[in-house]
Design a protein around this motif. Structure first.
Motif, mmCIF file in Angstrom:
data_model
loop_
_atom_site.group_PDB
_atom_site.id
_atom_site.type_symbol
_atom_site.label_atom_id
_atom_site.label_comp_id
_atom_site.label_asym_id
_atom_site.label_seq_id
_atom_site.Cartn_x
_atom_site.Cartn_y
_atom_site.Cartn_z
ATOM 1 N N GLN A 32 0.845 -1.210 0.000
ATOM 2 C CA GLN A 32 0.000 0.000 0.000
ATOM 3 C C GLN A 32 0.877 1.256 0.000
ATOM 4 O O GLN A 32 0.679 2.174 -0.798
ATOM 5 N N GLN A 33 1.871 1.275 0.913
ATOM 6 C CA GLN A 33 2.732 2.457 1.006
ATOM 7 C C GLN A 33 3.636 2.583 -0.218
ATOM 8 O O GLN A 33 3.868 3.689 -0.714
ATOM 9 N N GLU A 34 4.123 1.459 -0.717
ATOM 10 C CA GLU A 34 4.990 1.499 -1.912
ATOM 11 C C GLU A 34 4.248 2.140 -3.086
ATOM 12 O O GLU A 34 4.780 3.006 -3.793
ATOM 13 N N ARG A 35 3.000 1.728 -3.284
ATOM 14 C CA ARG A 35 2.228 2.257 -4.421
ATOM 15 C C ARG A 35 1.873 3.726 -4.212
ATOM 16 O O ARG A 35 1.825 4.496 -5.172
ATOM 17 N N LEU A 36 1.679 4.106 -2.967
ATOM 18 C CA LEU A 36 1.405 5.506 -2.657
ATOM 19 C C LEU A 36 2.636 6.369 -2.990
ATOM 20 O O LEU A 36 2.503 7.459 -3.555
ATOM 21 N N GLY A 61 -3.747 5.578 9.362
ATOM 22 C CA GLY A 61 -3.786 4.130 9.532
ATOM 23 C C GLY A 61 -4.976 3.444 8.906
ATOM 24 O O GLY A 61 -5.278 2.291 9.208
ATOM 25 N N LYS A 62 -5.676 4.138 8.017
ATOM 26 C CA LYS A 62 -6.838 3.533 7.357
ATOM 27 C C LYS A 62 -6.381 2.611 6.222
ATOM 28 O O LYS A 62 -5.337 2.845 5.611
ATOM 29 N N ALA A 63 -7.191 1.579 5.945
ATOM 30 C CA ALA A 63 -6.899 0.685 4.818
ATOM 31 C C ALA A 63 -7.404 1.368 3.547
ATOM 32 O O ALA A 63 -8.598 1.584 3.383
ATOM 33 N N VAL A 64 -6.472 1.738 2.686
ATOM 34 C CA VAL A 64 -6.869 2.476 1.469
ATOM 35 C C VAL A 64 -6.372 1.750 0.216
ATOM 36 O O VAL A 64 -6.014 2.380 -0.776
ATOM 37 N N LYS A 111 -8.190 2.685 -3.112
ATOM 38 C CA LYS A 111 -7.886 4.040 -3.559
ATOM 39 C C LYS A 111 -6.409 4.197 -3.945
ATOM 40 O O LYS A 111 -6.083 4.923 -4.879
ATOM 41 N N VAL A 112 -5.521 3.527 -3.209
ATOM 42 C CA VAL A 112 -4.093 3.575 -3.561
ATOM 43 C C VAL A 112 -3.878 2.966 -4.943
ATOM 44 O O VAL A 112 -3.117 3.487 -5.762
ATOM 45 N N SER A 113 -4.577 1.863 -5.217
ATOM 46 C CA SER A 113 -4.470 1.213 -6.526
ATOM 47 C C SER A 113 -4.971 2.154 -7.626
ATOM 48 O O SER A 113 -4.375 2.245 -8.703
ATOM 49 N N MET A 114 -6.064 2.864 -7.331
ATOM 50 C CA MET A 114 -6.596 3.845 -8.286
ATOM 51 C C MET A 114 -5.590 4.966 -8.536
ATOM 52 O O MET A 114 -5.341 5.362 -9.676
ATOM 53 N N ALA A 115 -5.008 5.470 -7.443
ATOM 54 C CA ALA A 115 -4.060 6.591 -7.558
ATOM 55 C C ALA A 115 -2.809 6.172 -8.314
ATOM 56 O O ALA A 115 -2.331 6.889 -9.199
ATOM 57 N N LYS A 116 -2.293 5.001 -7.979
ATOM 58 C CA LYS A 116 -1.064 4.528 -8.640
ATOM 59 C C LYS A 116 -1.301 4.384 -10.135
ATOM 60 O O LYS A 116 -0.502 4.846 -10.961
#
Length: 382
Positions: free
Chosen positions: A243-247, A312-315, A318-323
């Motif tokens: 999640q953080q890597e893709r962000l 700390g939310k599970a995103v 949305k992270v996949s969308m943003a990436k």
């Protein structure tokens, strides 16, 4: 006013000091690094001395104990200089968090201080010549033999592969278990371990100063004490950290887009054609208006996403969308901006040419954009 709502005076001072540091220590040398195809370790050491490496690490291990918001600022300011500095973000925000989250007290004490000072430069070895997105099918094995794991296999496209001296390696500790991902573990391999060798520095279309390499493991004996977390839990660890890597990738794409637009606006205002500035033509204005709109939309989405992630939310969705969306947008913008530069856009001396080369890989690494769409589709109930 800071760039984000969450920015305090402390954030702004941090950004200002980093920007000044990079103007002095990176910007004047960046073209040379691109020609030499590597960023010198001396620059890494200076980053460490200034507190710009792994600021999130607890102070007991030499870090500043700051949250991810400071990592966002580092990612942004490095990207403004150039995408070849991506290895620093990988070290700070992608690899070191594995040690922080899953390392034992002894492992943290052994490795984290060096990660902060740049005595240790990290990489993560997932991809193999025959396995990219399909992580459950990695072929590199780590078979237990007494107090060691015997590692055999090959990794490729490894960021920091040349400068790095500590690698989190994705291995199969059980080749028979079903489902296959239950056999995945994370093993930390240090440079100098017998049986571990680095291959050539890979010659890429873009990111010329970023050292990417192949890694080889041939009967490489790694102490059992270098297992990160529990055996067989590696796949879950990877999923929780991606999640953080893709962000981080999305943030870099956004900054690249903003930088390209600023550069292009300056250029079209100064460039004359048919006796007037190129910026006065309606076609130019429409192109730039369209890009500026996409950039503003991306920025607003990204800001809410960063805030949720820090909270700390599970995103994951949305992270996949943003990436996916921000890297695709950056690629479109690089093409439009290069065209608006005319023939000069194709010249190496103009930074738009470098951006045009550097951006396409963002749609491939940290999980391809097709994988992002698979995740989105699954998570919205398809």
């Amino acid at each position: 006013m800071g760039r984000y709502k969450f920015e305090t005076e402390e954030h702004m001072m941090f950004r200002d000091s980093l920007r000044k540091f990079l103007q002095k220590e990176a910007v004047p040398h960046y073209d040379t690094w691109e020609k030499q195809r590597i960023i010198p370790i001396a620059f890494w050491k200076k980053l460490g001395e200034m507190g710009f490496l792994c600021p999130q690490v607890a102070d007991e291990y030499g870090g500043l104990g700051l949250d991810f918001s400071f990592g966002v600022i580092i990612s942004e300011e490095l990207e403004r200089v150039g995408t070849s500095l991506v290895g620093v973000g990988l070290h700070n925000d992608i690899v070191v968090p594995y040690i922080e989250s899953y390392g034992s007290a002894e492992q943290k004490k052994r490795w984290l201080p060096g990660c902060v000072s740049a005595d240790i430069i990290t990489g993560i070895a997932m991809t193999e010549p025959g396995t990219g997105s399909d992580l459950a099918n990695v072929q590199t094995t780590a078979i237990r033999d007494g107090d060691h794991y015997v590692v055999n296999g090959q990794k490729t496209f490894i960021t920091n592969g040349i400068n790095g001296n500590l690698f989190v390696v994705v291995v199969k500790t059980d080749t028979h278990v079903e489902p296959k991902h239950h056999g995945i573990s994370l093993l930390v391999v240090e440079e100098g371990t017998p049986g571990f060798t680095k291959g050539r520095k890979l010659d890429k279309v873009g990111l010329h100063a970023q050292d990417t390499a192949e890694l080889y493991f041939e009967d490489c004996r790694v102490p059992v004490g270098n297992l990160l977390g529990e055996e067989g839990k590696g796949f879950g660890y990877l999923m929780s950290k991606l999640q953080q890597e893709r962000l981080v990738v999305a943030i870099a794409a956004q900054i690249a887009s903003e930088d390209m637009l600023e550069t292009t606006i300056r250029y079209v205002k100064s460039r004359q054609a048919f006796g007037k500035p190129v910026s006065s033509f309606q076609n130019t204005q429409f192109k730039i208006a369209g890009m500026a709109t996409k950039i503003e939309l991306g920025k607003a989405f990204l800001e809410s996403l960063i805030e949720d992630h820090i909270a700390g939310k599970a995103v994951v969705t949305k992270v996949s969308m943003a990436k996916y969306w921000l890297t695709e947008t950056a690629q479109e913008i690089s093409t439009e901006c290069m065209r608006l530069h005319g023939g000069y856009g194709y010249m190496e001396e103009y930074t738009i040419a470098r951006r045009y080369r550097d951006i396409p890989v963002a749609s491939i690494y940290a999980g391809t954009n097709e994988i992002m769409k698979v995740i989105i589709a699954k998570n919205i109930g398809l």
